[in-house]
Design an enzyme around this catalytic site. Structure first.
Site, PDB file in Angstrom:
ATOM      1  N   GLU A 113       0.852  -1.199   0.000  1.00  0.00           N
ATOM      2  CA  GLU A 113       0.000   0.000   0.000  1.00  0.00           C
ATOM      3  C   GLU A 113       0.882   1.240   0.000  1.00  0.00           C
ATOM      4  O   GLU A 113       1.918   1.256   0.662  1.00  0.00           O
ATOM      5  CB  GLU A 113      -0.857   0.032   1.281  1.00  0.00           C
ATOM      6  CG  GLU A 113      -1.786  -1.144   1.421  1.00  0.00           C
ATOM      7  CD  GLU A 113      -2.337  -1.256   2.854  1.00  0.00           C
ATOM      8  OE1 GLU A 113      -2.377  -0.245   3.577  1.00  0.00           O
ATOM      9  OE2 GLU A 113      -2.692  -2.384   3.229  1.00  0.00           O
ATOM     10  N   LYS A 115       2.345   4.595   1.154  1.00  0.00           N
ATOM     11  CA  LYS A 115       2.443   5.175   2.495  1.00  0.00           C
ATOM     12  C   LYS A 115       2.140   6.666   2.377  1.00  0.00           C
ATOM     13  O   LYS A 115       2.973   7.450   1.928  1.00  0.00           O
ATOM     14  CB  LYS A 115       3.835   4.951   3.070  1.00  0.00           C
ATOM     15  CG  LYS A 115       3.977   5.363   4.509  1.00  0.00           C
ATOM     16  CD  LYS A 115       5.291   4.824   5.075  1.00  0.00           C
ATOM     17  CE  LYS A 115       5.422   5.079   6.560  1.00  0.00           C
ATOM     18  NZ  LYS A 115       5.314   6.472   6.946  1.00  0.00           N
ATOM     19  N   ASP A 117       1.622  10.414   3.176  1.00  0.00           N
ATOM     20  CA  ASP A 117       2.341  11.302   4.086  1.00  0.00           C
ATOM     21  C   ASP A 117       1.362  12.311   4.693  1.00  0.00           C
ATOM     22  O   ASP A 117       1.261  13.442   4.248  1.00  0.00           O
ATOM     23  CB  ASP A 117       3.452  12.015   3.305  1.00  0.00           C
ATOM     24  CG  ASP A 117       4.484  12.619   4.237  1.00  0.00           C
ATOM     25  OD1 ASP A 117       4.405  12.361   5.457  1.00  0.00           O
ATOM     26  OD2 ASP A 117       5.357  13.352   3.743  1.00  0.00           O
ATOM     27  N   TYR A 224      -6.831   2.284   6.148  1.00  0.00           N
ATOM     28  CA  TYR A 224      -5.978   1.141   5.802  1.00  0.00           C
ATOM     29  C   TYR A 224      -5.981   0.030   6.833  1.00  0.00           C
ATOM     30  O   TYR A 224      -5.251  -0.934   6.692  1.00  0.00           O
ATOM     31  CB  TYR A 224      -4.542   1.598   5.531  1.00  0.00           C
ATOM     32  CG  TYR A 224      -3.927   2.478   6.607  1.00  0.00           C
ATOM     33  CD1 TYR A 224      -3.517   3.763   6.302  1.00  0.00           C
ATOM     34  CD2 TYR A 224      -3.760   2.018   7.911  1.00  0.00           C
ATOM     35  CE1 TYR A 224      -2.951   4.579   7.263  1.00  0.00           C
ATOM     36  CE2 TYR A 224      -3.192   2.824   8.872  1.00  0.00           C
ATOM     37  CZ  TYR A 224      -2.787   4.105   8.548  1.00  0.00           C
ATOM     38  OH  TYR A 224      -2.233   4.899   9.510  1.00  0.00           O
ATOM     39  N   LYS A 312      10.824   3.051   2.581  1.00  0.00           N
ATOM     40  CA  LYS A 312      10.800   4.506   2.399  1.00  0.00           C
ATOM     41  C   LYS A 312      11.536   4.921   1.135  1.00  0.00           C
ATOM     42  O   LYS A 312      12.616   4.413   0.844  1.00  0.00           O
ATOM     43  CB  LYS A 312      11.478   5.184   3.604  1.00  0.00           C
ATOM     44  CG  LYS A 312      10.791   4.909   4.926  1.00  0.00           C
ATOM     45  CD  LYS A 312       9.783   5.975   5.241  1.00  0.00           C
ATOM     46  CE  LYS A 312      10.495   7.144   5.891  1.00  0.00           C
ATOM     47  NZ  LYS A 312       9.535   8.035   6.559  1.00  0.00           N
ATOM     48  N   CYS A 406      15.288  48.728   8.026  1.00  0.00           N
ATOM     49  CA  CYS A 406      14.641  48.234   6.811  1.00  0.00           C
ATOM     50  C   CYS A 406      15.604  48.404   5.637  1.00  0.00           C
ATOM     51  O   CYS A 406      16.126  49.502   5.435  1.00  0.00           O
ATOM     52  CB  CYS A 406      13.347  49.009   6.557  1.00  0.00           C
ATOM     53  SG  CYS A 406      12.651  48.688   4.923  1.00  0.00           S
ATOM     54  N   CYS A 409      13.881  51.375   3.242  1.00  0.00           N
ATOM     55  CA  CYS A 409      13.692  52.779   3.619  1.00  0.00           C
ATOM     56  C   CYS A 409      14.600  53.206   4.774  1.00  0.00           C
ATOM     57  O   CYS A 409      14.625  54.383   5.135  1.00  0.00           O
ATOM     58  CB  CYS A 409      12.228  53.056   3.972  1.00  0.00           C
ATOM     59  SG  CYS A 409      11.709  52.294   5.515  1.00  0.00           S
ATOM     60  N   CYS A 424       9.344  46.249   9.208  1.00  0.00           N
ATOM     61  CA  CYS A 424       9.586  47.661   8.959  1.00  0.00           C
ATOM     62  C   CYS A 424       8.308  48.378   9.393  1.00  0.00           C
ATOM     63  O   CYS A 424       7.238  48.100   8.857  1.00  0.00           O
ATOM     64  CB  CYS A 424       9.855  47.899   7.473  1.00  0.00           C
ATOM     65  SG  CYS A 424       9.708  49.633   7.018  1.00  0.00           S
ATOM     66  N   CYS A 429       6.908  53.134   3.722  1.00  0.00           N
ATOM     67  CA  CYS A 429       8.112  52.506   3.145  1.00  0.00           C
ATOM     68  C   CYS A 429       7.822  52.165   1.685  1.00  0.00           C
ATOM     69  O   CYS A 429       6.830  51.488   1.381  1.00  0.00           O
ATOM     70  CB  CYS A 429       8.456  51.246   3.919  1.00  0.00           C
ATOM     71  SG  CYS A 429       9.693  50.205   3.101  1.00  0.00           S
TER      72      CYS A 429
HETATM   73  S1  IVH Z   1      -0.271   0.621   8.601  1.00  0.00           S
HETATM   74  C1  IVH Z   1       0.770  -0.519  13.296  1.00  0.00           C
HETATM   75  N1  IVH Z   1      -0.679   1.587   6.222  1.00  0.00           N
HETATM   76  O1  IVH Z   1       2.691   5.521   8.415  1.00  0.00           O
HETATM   77  C2  IVH Z   1       0.889   0.617  12.319  1.00  0.00           C
HETATM   78  N2  IVH Z   1       0.324   3.016   7.837  1.00  0.00           N
HETATM   79  O2  IVH Z   1       5.253   5.093   9.813  1.00  0.00           O
HETATM   80  C3  IVH Z   1       0.114   0.269  11.087  1.00  0.00           C
HETATM   81  N3  IVH Z   1       0.768   5.296   7.040  1.00  0.00           N
HETATM   82  O3  IVH Z   1       1.537   5.650  11.716  1.00  0.00           O
HETATM   83  C4  IVH Z   1       0.230   1.326  10.092  1.00  0.00           C
HETATM   84  N4  IVH Z   1      -0.028   5.004   5.005  1.00  0.00           N
HETATM   85  O4  IVH Z   1       0.315   7.086   9.970  1.00  0.00           O
HETATM   86  C5  IVH Z   1      -0.203   1.846   7.456  1.00  0.00           C
HETATM   87  N5  IVH Z   1      -1.152   2.300   4.069  1.00  0.00           N
HETATM   88  C6  IVH Z   1      -0.675   2.557   5.304  1.00  0.00           C
HETATM   89  C7  IVH Z   1      -0.154   3.820   5.664  1.00  0.00           C
HETATM   90  C8  IVH Z   1       0.350   4.013   6.952  1.00  0.00           C
HETATM   91  C9  IVH Z   1       0.522   5.865   5.857  1.00  0.00           C
HETATM   92  C10 IVH Z   1       1.390   5.988   8.189  1.00  0.00           C
HETATM   93  C11 IVH Z   1       0.647   5.794   9.486  1.00  0.00           C
HETATM   94  C12 IVH Z   1       1.640   5.170  10.424  1.00  0.00           C
HETATM   95  C13 IVH Z   1       2.934   5.567   9.798  1.00  0.00           C
HETATM   96  C14 IVH Z   1       4.013   4.614  10.196  1.00  0.00           C
END
Ligand code: IVH
Length: 670
Positions: A113, A115, A117, A224, A312, A406, A409, A424, A429
């Site tokens: 899945e 991840k 942000d 998720y 990552k 400034c 001016c 300022c 100005c």
């Molecule tokens: S599963 C037990 N699935 O990443 C933790 N986390 O670095 C299970 N995150 O705290 C997390 N997408 O905030 C999971 N598809 C995804 C995710 C995801 C983003 C975040 C989440 C978690 C952090 C961990």
């Protein structure tokens, strides 16, 4: 109550929920915005007329009333853990080896899945109804942010189908990139600090106490995980995703069930390339052993599950050299240090400048001219300096000194207690005057074509223009004398300035550059108050009461309008003929209802509420939402609310629909 009203309300709710899900969760709408709005409007009107029919899970009740004063802590039933990270193929294979050591070597299925942000969130449903939304907090205790979560349109207030009695699902809240960019544009226009990246913006938004503000930001989320559910737990992660989807919860469509680690690696490689095409930021891939029985066998460490890991992606950074550090003076006098960089390619564009935010930030990072710095695109939008590479500092590079005056001016700069920005303090100005003029002339403000940077510099520098009202006194002859300015362009500019007089309140309000007043706030304020005059008479509370207007905006607008130099400026603008009312360019078509306040209640057969309002405003009247002694006329439609009783109590003039139409006709004859 008319027969069938209750049924109609229930039908509307079900229908709106269905379309919400089609639009926000499945991205497959069946009807257009207008049709959808009509359903919502009808429901709102029925609920307004029959408050006893309103329920907390009605689609109209996403945004609650008063801002909260603080969030209550909530202890998670199951701790919200984080994940271990891996950064390359070898580390991911090591993860699999650890799994094999614990459960024996065997073919494994994984879900892969993206991840997201953002920030993690937990949603609690009881008997299919959303009862709570909680942030992760420290993993054990989070904040109860239910009012904010309810504003997210893809979060169903009521689940679809056969939902378990008890359900806790978890997911990630994020701000779509397009919303992030729009919000930052607005913040910059309102002289507010922009958010560094979408994640900060989402986190900041979730902490906002006013759900009205949250609703306007446009957060979204993907779920998720099923953290807990009544009845039989899913067989694995893939089935958990399917179940959530079945309940109408939004899950990420890119998730993939992978046979073996090679398929996972292919997914990771694929999305590393495609990540820029997404509407949200990702920082990697989450890899989960799919089988629930194996997950149980693997269990958890104190920090994270042994059955899942994050892969990552590398942060997109680049190294370059600081060629100079300059200080920019903003519209309100804010001094911002900016680094001019040796141009470098980063995530699809060339970066030559990076903001250093403010002097505290700059001092903390100790950035010096000549330094090699690592830069990163914060949320892939605004480049920022991450850190200095100390080994590469040239000898003799001196620490940066914040200017005490400034740079434009020469006025001694001030730093108010508790603020991070030096300013300022001189409103005259030239840099500030120039920035204000440029803002005033913006396309989305007064739209004065041809009033660009170099001309503004000449006008302000030469003392011809000291504030925006001076623009309206410029003559073609004066302009033609300016350097590089011919007679034709002079005449064009005068015509452009003239045309801007009728832009109306909304653009003027935005163009004046009042702190916190972006385009949207300007729109909301002018739509409601219709004139600077009315806005000036409103109290902070009255302004704050407006849907989607927060306290900071209300205070700022009120303060600005109370200040004498600003009042004088408005008077000068009016004197030269700039319209300070909202409407078709030049305000109401007639003044027959001038000074009269109308209240509408109940449903009119022949026209909608918005149409009725427009008819009143076109004749110079105002529509307010509550009945008071100041009310001139109460228009009562079918099934009126308590307002009609109040009007009778106060012995106010009450008209029905026919009477209202007669009033309109009479006004047009006068
Ligand atoms: S599963 C037990 N699935 O990443 C933790 N986390 O670095 C299970 N995150 O705290 C997390 N997408 O905030 C999971 N598809 C995804 C995710 C995801 C983003 C975040 C989440 C978690 C952090 C961990």
């Amino acid at each position: 109550m008319k027969r069938g009203t209750r049924e109609r309300v229930e039908w509307l709710r079900a229908e709106i929920r269905r379309h919400e899900r089609l639009y926000y969760v499945l991205a497959a709408p069946e009807i257009g915005d207008q049709e959808y709005d009509a359903l919502e409007r009808e429901l709102r009107e029925l609920e307004l007329a029959h408050p006893e029919l309103v329920t907390a899970d009605s689609p109209t009740q996403r945004v609650g009333g008063e801002p909260s004063t603080g969030f209550e802590a909530f202890t998670h039933k199951v701790a919200m853990l984080s994940l271990d990270n891996t950064y390359n193929e070898d580390e991911l294979r090591e993860f699999q080896s650890r799994v094999f050591r614990l459960v024996g070597e065997r073919p494994l299925r994984y879900t892969a899945e993206l991840k997201i942000d953002g920030l993690s969130i937990s949603l609690h449903y009881e008997r299919g109804r959303l009862v709570r939304g909680v942030t992760r907090g420290d993993g054990v205790r989070g904040d109860d942010v239910t009012p904010n979560v309810r504003t997210i349109r893809s979060v169903p207030l009521v689940l679809q189908g056969e939902a378990p009695d008890e359900l806790e699902v978890r997911g990630e809240v994020y701000l779509p990139r397009s919303r992030f960019e729009a919000i930052n544009r607005e913040r910059e226009a309102a002289d507010e600090e922009p958010f560094a990246n979408p994640r900060n913006a989402a986190a900041g938004t979730m902490k906002t106490l006013d759900a009205k503000v949250v609703a306007q930001r446009g957060l979204d989320l993907f779920l998720y995980q099923i953290a807990h559910q009544g009845g039989a737990a899913p067989r694995g992660q893939w089935q958990a995703l399917e179940r959530m989807r079945g309940w109408g919860l939004r899950t990420n469509p890119t998730s993939r069930l992978c046979d073996g680690l090679d398929a996972v690696l292919a997914f990771c490689a694929e999305w590393q390339v495609k990540r820029d095409s997404l509407e949200y930021d990702i920082d990697g891939v989450v890899v989960k052993v799919d089988d629930a029985a194996l997950q149980a066998e693997l269990g958890f460490t104190s920090k994270s599950p042994r059955w899942a890991i994050a892969y990552k992606y590398p942060a997109r950074q680049a190294a370059t050299v600081v060629e100079s550090i300059v200080v920019q003076v903003g519209r309100t006098g804010r001094l911002t240090p900016v680094a001019n960089l040796r141009p470098v390619a980063l995530a699809g564009s060339t970066v030559a400048r990076a903001t250093l935010h403010n002097e505290e930030e700059l001092a903390r990072k100790d950035v010096r001219v000549g330094d090699t710095v690592l830069i990163e695109k914060g949320g892939d939008v605004i480049p920022k300096v991450v850190r200095v590479v100390p080994e590469k500092r040239p000898r003799g590079a001196a620490a940066w000194q914040a200017p005490t005056t400034c740079p434009v001016c020469g006025t001694p700069a001030v730093k108010p207690e508790g603020e991070v920005d030096r300013r300022c303090p001189n409103p005259s100005c030239p840099a500030q005057v120039e920035e204000r003029l440029l803002h005033f002339a913006r396309r989305d403000a007064m739209d004065i074509e041809g009033l660009g940077e170099s001309l503004v510099a000449q006008l302000a520098g030469g003392g011809l223009v000291r504030d925006v009202s001076d623009l309206y006194r410029l003559t073609a002859a004066q302009l033609a004398e300016l350097e590089r300015f011919g007679e034709k362009s002079a005449a064009n500019l005068v015509a452009q300035v003239e045309a801007s007089k009728g832009r109306g309140m909304r653009r003027l309000l935005f163009g004046l550059g009042i702190r916190f007043v972006g385009e949207r706030a300007a729109m909301l304020l002018s739509r409601h108050f219709r004139s600077f005059d009315a806005l000036s008479r409103a109290s902070v509370e009255e302004i704050d009461d407006l849907y989607e207007i927060g306290p900071a905006v209300a205070q700022s607008v009120h303060d600005w309008l109370a200040q004498e130099p600003n009042r004088a400026l408005l008077a000068r603008l009016e004197q030269v003929g700039v319209s300070t009312v909202e409407g078709e360019g030049q305000g109401p078509a007639s003044a027959a209802f001038q000074g009269q306040q109308f209240v509408l209640t109940g449903t009119l057969a022949g026209l909608t509420r918005d149409q009725a309002r427009a008819e009143i405003e076109r004749r110079g009247g105002r529509v307010t939402s509550s009945v008071s002694k100041k009310t001139s006329v109460v228009v009562v439609g079918a099934e009126p609310g308590s307002k009609a009783d109040k009007a009778a109590e106060l012995k106010l003039k009450v008209v029905d629909e026919a009477g209202f139409l007669a009033l309109l006709a009479e006004a047009d004859r006068s």
